[in-house]
Scaffold this motif. Structure first.
Motif, PDB file in Angstrom:
ATOM      1  N   LEU A 181       0.832  -1.209   0.000  1.00 36.45           N
ATOM      2  CA  LEU A 181       0.000   0.000   0.000  1.00 36.45           C
ATOM      3  C   LEU A 181       0.869   1.262   0.000  1.00 36.45           C
ATOM      4  O   LEU A 181       0.482   2.276  -0.586  1.00 36.45           O
ATOM      5  N   VAL A 182       2.041   1.190   0.621  1.00 39.03           N
ATOM      6  CA  VAL A 182       2.987   2.311   0.544  1.00 39.03           C
ATOM      7  C   VAL A 182       3.448   2.494  -0.906  1.00 39.03           C
ATOM      8  O   VAL A 182       3.520   3.623  -1.423  1.00 39.03           O
ATOM      9  N   PHE A 183       3.759   1.378  -1.578  1.00 40.42           N
ATOM     10  CA  PHE A 183       4.112   1.449  -3.000  1.00 40.42           C
ATOM     11  C   PHE A 183       2.965   2.068  -3.794  1.00 40.42           C
ATOM     12  O   PHE A 183       3.179   2.922  -4.672  1.00 40.42           O
ATOM     13  N   ASP A 184       1.742   1.648  -3.498  1.00 40.66           N
ATOM     14  CA  ASP A 184       0.571   2.170  -4.197  1.00 40.66           C
ATOM     15  C   ASP A 184       0.466   3.680  -4.008  1.00 40.66           C
ATOM     16  O   ASP A 184       0.157   4.430  -4.942  1.00 40.66           O
ATOM     17  N   TYR A 185       0.737   4.132  -2.792  1.00 42.47           N
ATOM     18  CA  TYR A 185       0.706   5.567  -2.490  1.00 42.47           C
ATOM     19  C   TYR A 185       1.788   6.305  -3.290  1.00 42.47           C
ATOM     20  O   TYR A 185       1.522   7.336  -3.905  1.00 42.47           O
TER      21      TYR A 185
ATOM     22  N   MET B 250     -11.250   9.912  -9.818  1.00 39.41           N
ATOM     23  CA  MET B 250     -11.336   9.016 -10.977  1.00 39.41           C
ATOM     24  C   MET B 250     -10.410   7.817 -10.820  1.00 39.41           C
ATOM     25  O   MET B 250     -10.712   6.720 -11.310  1.00 39.41           O
ATOM     26  N   ASN B 251      -9.267   7.996 -10.145  1.00 37.64           N
ATOM     27  CA  ASN B 251      -8.401   6.849  -9.829  1.00 37.64           C
ATOM     28  C   ASN B 251      -9.159   5.817  -9.004  1.00 37.64           C
ATOM     29  O   ASN B 251      -9.079   4.595  -9.253  1.00 37.64           O
ATOM     30  N   PHE B 252      -9.877   6.302  -7.983  1.00 38.01           N
ATOM     31  CA  PHE B 252     -10.616   5.408  -7.089  1.00 38.01           C
ATOM     32  C   PHE B 252     -11.682   4.638  -7.862  1.00 38.01           C
ATOM     33  O   PHE B 252     -11.839   3.420  -7.690  1.00 38.01           O
ATOM     34  N   ILE B 253     -12.404   5.344  -8.728  1.00 37.35           N
ATOM     35  CA  ILE B 253     -13.446   4.686  -9.518  1.00 37.35           C
ATOM     36  C   ILE B 253     -12.831   3.685 -10.491  1.00 37.35           C
ATOM     37  O   ILE B 253     -13.288   2.544 -10.623  1.00 37.35           O
ATOM     38  N   GLY B 254     -11.767   4.112 -11.175  1.00 37.37           N
ATOM     39  CA  GLY B 254     -11.134   3.247 -12.166  1.00 37.37           C
ATOM     40  C   GLY B 254     -10.607   1.946 -11.581  1.00 37.37           C
ATOM     41  O   GLY B 254     -10.630   0.901 -12.234  1.00 37.37           O
ATOM     42  N   ALA B 255     -10.156   2.002 -10.338  1.00 35.25           N
ATOM     43  CA  ALA B 255      -9.620   0.805  -9.688  1.00 35.25           C
ATOM     44  C   ALA B 255     -10.678  -0.271  -9.502  1.00 35.25           C
ATOM     45  O   ALA B 255     -10.343  -1.449  -9.313  1.00 35.25           O
ATOM     46  N   HIS B 256     -11.953   0.111  -9.547  1.00 34.15           N
ATOM     47  CA  HIS B 256     -13.039  -0.851  -9.341  1.00 34.15           C
ATOM     48  C   HIS B 256     -13.609  -1.399 -10.655  1.00 34.15           C
ATOM     49  O   HIS B 256     -14.606  -2.129 -10.634  1.00 34.15           O
ATOM     50  N   LEU B 257     -12.996  -1.062 -11.784  1.00 36.17           N
ATOM     51  CA  LEU B 257     -13.592  -1.421 -13.078  1.00 36.17           C
ATOM     52  C   LEU B 257     -13.089  -2.741 -13.658  1.00 36.17           C
ATOM     53  O   LEU B 257     -13.534  -3.138 -14.729  1.00 36.17           O
ATOM     54  N   GLY B 258     -12.166  -3.412 -12.979  1.00 40.12           N
ATOM     55  CA  GLY B 258     -11.693  -4.692 -13.507  1.00 40.12           C
ATOM     56  C   GLY B 258     -10.531  -5.224 -12.695  1.00 40.12           C
ATOM     57  O   GLY B 258      -9.946  -4.504 -11.881  1.00 40.12           O
ATOM     58  N   THR B 259     -10.192  -6.490 -12.935  1.00 37.08           N
ATOM     59  CA  THR B 259      -9.069  -7.103 -12.213  1.00 37.08           C
ATOM     60  C   THR B 259      -8.158  -7.910 -13.141  1.00 37.08           C
ATOM     61  O   THR B 259      -7.318  -8.660 -12.680  1.00 37.08           O
ATOM     62  N   SER B 260      -8.306  -7.754 -14.455  1.00 41.28           N
ATOM     63  CA  SER B 260      -7.509  -8.573 -15.375  1.00 41.28           C
ATOM     64  C   SER B 260      -6.008  -8.261 -15.258  1.00 41.28           C
ATOM     65  O   SER B 260      -5.168  -9.161 -15.319  1.00 41.28           O
ATOM     66  N   VAL B 261      -5.678  -6.977 -15.081  1.00 36.31           N
ATOM     67  CA  VAL B 261      -4.259  -6.615 -14.903  1.00 36.31           C
ATOM     68  C   VAL B 261      -3.735  -7.172 -13.581  1.00 36.31           C
ATOM     69  O   VAL B 261      -2.605  -7.670 -13.493  1.00 36.31           O
TER      70      VAL B 261
ATOM     71  N   HIS C 126      -5.771   5.480 -15.504  1.00 30.10           N
ATOM     72  CA  HIS C 126      -4.654   5.295 -14.571  1.00 30.10           C
ATOM     73  C   HIS C 126      -5.065   4.412 -13.405  1.00 30.10           C
ATOM     74  O   HIS C 126      -4.336   3.504 -12.993  1.00 30.10           O
ATOM     75  N   GLY C 127      -6.268   4.652 -12.852  1.00 33.49           N
ATOM     76  CA  GLY C 127      -6.760   3.808 -11.770  1.00 33.49           C
ATOM     77  C   GLY C 127      -6.992   2.384 -12.231  1.00 33.49           C
ATOM     78  O   GLY C 127      -6.660   1.416 -11.530  1.00 33.49           O
ATOM     79  N   LEU C 128      -7.542   2.246 -13.429  1.00 35.03           N
ATOM     80  CA  LEU C 128      -7.808   0.920 -13.994  1.00 35.03           C
ATOM     81  C   LEU C 128      -6.521   0.130 -14.171  1.00 35.03           C
ATOM     82  O   LEU C 128      -6.474  -1.080 -13.929  1.00 35.03           O
ATOM     83  N   GLN C 129      -5.444   0.804 -14.555  1.00 27.82           N
ATOM     84  CA  GLN C 129      -4.165   0.132 -14.772  1.00 27.82           C
ATOM     85  C   GLN C 129      -3.359  -0.018 -13.477  1.00 27.82           C
ATOM     86  O   GLN C 129      -3.066  -1.121 -13.032  1.00 27.82           O
ATOM     87  N   ASP C 130      -3.035   1.117 -12.847  1.00 23.41           N
ATOM     88  CA  ASP C 130      -1.999   1.084 -11.819  1.00 23.41           C
ATOM     89  C   ASP C 130      -2.456   0.559 -10.472  1.00 23.41           C
ATOM     90  O   ASP C 130      -1.680  -0.111  -9.775  1.00 23.41           O
ATOM     91  N   ALA C 131      -3.690   0.841 -10.065  1.00 22.46           N
ATOM     92  CA  ALA C 131      -4.162   0.296  -8.788  1.00 22.46           C
ATOM     93  C   ALA C 131      -4.219  -1.224  -8.838  1.00 22.46           C
ATOM     94  O   ALA C 131      -3.983  -1.905  -7.831  1.00 22.46           O
ATOM     95  N   GLN C 132      -4.504  -1.756 -10.020  1.00 24.65           N
ATOM     96  CA  GLN C 132      -4.609  -3.215 -10.147  1.00 24.65           C
ATOM     97  C   GLN C 132      -3.268  -3.906  -9.928  1.00 24.65           C
ATOM     98  O   GLN C 132      -3.223  -5.062  -9.510  1.00 24.65           O
ATOM     99  N   LYS C 133      -2.183  -3.217 -10.207  1.00 26.90           N
ATOM    100  CA  LYS C 133      -0.875  -3.845 -10.018  1.00 26.90           C
ATOM    101  C   LYS C 133      -0.610  -4.109  -8.538  1.00 26.90           C
ATOM    102  O   LYS C 133      -0.067  -5.146  -8.168  1.00 26.90           O
ATOM    103  N   THR C 134      -1.018  -3.152  -7.709  1.00 25.18           N
ATOM    104  CA  THR C 134      -0.876  -3.369  -6.268  1.00 25.18           C
ATOM    105  C   THR C 134      -1.815  -4.467  -5.793  1.00 25.18           C
ATOM    106  O   THR C 134      -1.442  -5.292  -4.950  1.00 25.18           O
ATOM    107  N   MET C 135      -3.027  -4.494  -6.333  1.00 23.80           N
ATOM    108  CA  MET C 135      -3.956  -5.581  -5.995  1.00 23.80           C
ATOM    109  C   MET C 135      -3.317  -6.935  -6.304  1.00 23.80           C
ATOM    110  O   MET C 135      -3.419  -7.884  -5.517  1.00 23.80           O
ATOM    111  N   GLY C 136      -2.651  -7.019  -7.445  1.00 25.29           N
ATOM    112  CA  GLY C 136      -2.027  -8.276  -7.838  1.00 25.29           C
ATOM    113  C   GLY C 136      -0.934  -8.708  -6.876  1.00 25.29           C
ATOM    114  O   GLY C 136      -0.813  -9.888  -6.530  1.00 25.29           O
TER     115      GLY C 136
ATOM    116  N   ALA D 274      -8.799  -1.108  -0.677  1.00 25.19           N
ATOM    117  CA  ALA D 274      -7.578  -0.578  -0.051  1.00 25.19           C
ATOM    118  C   ALA D 274      -6.606  -0.049  -1.100  1.00 25.19           C
ATOM    119  O   ALA D 274      -6.007   1.022  -0.929  1.00 25.19           O
ATOM    120  N   SER D 275      -6.451  -0.779  -2.192  1.00 28.94           N
ATOM    121  CA  SER D 275      -5.544  -0.346  -3.261  1.00 28.94           C
ATOM    122  C   SER D 275      -6.054   0.929  -3.921  1.00 28.94           C
ATOM    123  O   SER D 275      -5.271   1.844  -4.224  1.00 28.94           O
TER     124      SER D 275
END
Length: 332
Positions: free
Chosen positions: A14-18, A50-61, A186-196, A221-222
Motif C-alpha cells: 500500500l505504501v508502493f501504491d501511495y 477518478m483513480n478510485f473509480i477506475g480501480a473498481h472497473l476490472g481485475t484482469s491486470v 490510470h486507476g484501472l491500470q496502476d491500482a490493479q498492479k498493487t492488488m495483484g 484498499a488499493s
C-alpha cells in the motif's frame, strides 16, 4: 511469524501504491494544468476521485501481476520475495521522483518482482514477462505517439477555419473530460498492479486460493491508497510532462489525453496487459507536439526520459534483489 510478514507485505504494498499515486499523478493532469484548463488542486482532486473509480472497473491486470510474472515459494520465504520486490519498486520510484523523471511505476514493480525472484532462485515466467510486459512496453509508446498525432491532425483539420480564441476556450472545457478519462485509465491500470501483489502475498501466505478472485477489501484498499497518493501530487514530474517536453495548448492537451486514455483502456480491458501510463501519455504528448513541427519537441528531455524507461526494469530488479538478500539475512 507468517501472519506478521503477510501484514508487513500488505502495508509495504500500500505504501508502493501511495508512491505510485504521487509519482504518476502528473500522468493524468499535467497537460490540463499546463494549459490552465484546470487549477492544480482541482485537477488533483479530479484525478484522485477518478483513480478510485477506475480501480473498481476490472481485475484482469491484477491477475496478470499476481499470477503471470513469478511463482513465489509458499510460506515466509515467498513473502520475503514479494517484500523485496516492493522495496525495489519503491526505491526506484523515489529516485526518479526526486530527479523529476517520469519513469514507470508499473515497470519498477515488474522489475522488482523479477529481480527478487531471481535472487531467491524462484520461478520467473519469462514468456509472461515478454508477452504481457516487454511487448506492450514497446508497443504502447509507439501507439500513443501515432494516435496522439492522428487525433491532433483531425482536430487541426476540423477546426481549421475556427477562431483560435474560441477553439482554445472550448478545448479547455473538453480537457476536463479527457483528464478525467486519463485518470480513470490510470486507476484501472496502476491500482490493479498493487492488488495483484497483495493477492500474491495472500496466496503465498496460504490465506486465499490461487484460483480465487481478488477480495473486495484488497480492491478498496488499493484504490484508496493510490487516490490518496494522487491527491498528494507529483509536482516535479508534472513540470517535466506539462512544460519541458513541449509547450501545450488546450487542443494539444486534449489530443494527448484522449490518445493516452484510449491506449490504457484497450490494454487493460482487451489484453490484461500492465502497461505504463507514464510511457503512454509521454509518447502521446510527443506525438501531438510533432504535428506542430519536429523541433517543437525538446528531444533532449525526451531522450533523458527514454533512458529512464530503459533503466527502470533492470535498476528496480537490482535494488529488489539486494532488498531480498537483506530481508532474507534478517528474517531467516
Amino acid at each position: 511469524m507468517e501472519l506478521a510478514l503477510v501484514i508487513g507485505v500488505i502495508v509495504v504494498a500500500l505504501v508502493f501504491d501511495y508512491t505510485n499515486g504521487f509519482h504518476d499523478a502528473a500522468n493524468a493532469i499535467a497537460t490540463s494544468v499546463s494549459t490552465r484548463a484546470l487549477t492544480p488542486r482541482i485537477a488533483l482532486l479530479l484525478a484522485a476521485v477518478m483513480n478510485f473509480i477506475g480501480a473498481h472497473l476490472g481485475t484482469s491486470v491484477a491477475q496478470t501481476v499476481g499470477k503471470g510474472i513469478i511463482d513465489a515459494p509458499n510460506g515466509s520465504h515467498g513473502l520475503i520475495v514479494v517484500g523485496g520486490a516492493l522495496i525495489g519498486a519503491i526505491v526506484w520510484n523515489l529516485i526518479t521522483w526526486y530527479f523529476g523523471l517520469p519513469s514507470s511505476s508499473s515497470h519498477a514493480l515488474i522489475g522488482g518482482l523479477v529481480g527478487s525472484a531471481i535472487a531467491a532462485s524462484a520461478t520467473v515466467h519469462w514468456s509472461g514477462v515478454v508477452e504481457k510486459v516487454v511487448i506492450p512496453m514497446v508497443l504502447s509508446p509507439v501507439v500513443g505517439f501515432i494516435l496522439g498525432g492522428i487525433i491532433m491532425i483531425i482536430i487541426l483539420w476540423i477546426f481549421r477555419k475556427a477562431s483560435p480564441r474560441s477553439t482554445s476556450r472550448g478545448f479547455r472545457y473538453a480537457q476536463t473530460v479527457s483528464a478525467a478519462a486519463m485518470a480513470l485509465g490510470h486507476g484501472l491500470q496502476d491500482a490493479q498492479k498493487t492488488m495483484g501483489v497483495i493477492f500474491l502475498a495472500l496466496v503465498v501466505g496460504g490465506y486465499v486460493s490461487p484460483d480465487a478472485g481478488i477480495p473486495e477489501w484488497v480492491i478498496t484498499a488499493s484504490a484508496a491508497a493510490i487516490s490518496l497518493g494522487t491527491y498528494a501530487g507529483g509536482w516535479r514530474i508534472m513540470r517535466t510532462l506539462g512544460r519541458r517536453i513541449i509547450h501545450l495548448d488546450p487542443p494539444r492537451g486534449f489530443a494527448a489525453e484522449a490518445a493516452a486514455a484510449s491506449v490504457l483502456y484497450t490494454a487493460a480491458i482487451g489484453f490484461g496487459a500492465p502497461i505504463s501510463t507514464t510511457h503512454t501519455v509521454t509518447s502521446a504528448i510527443m506525438g501531438v507536439g510533432a504535428t506542430k513541427r519536429l523541433s517543437a519537441v525538446r528531444w533532449g528531455i525526451a531522450g533523458n526520459i527514454v533512458t529512464a524507461w530503459v533503466l527502470t526494469i533492470p535498476a528496480a530488479a537490482v535494488v529488489a534483489a539486494l532488498a531480498y538478500l537483506g530481508l532474507h539475512w534478517i528474517l531467516e
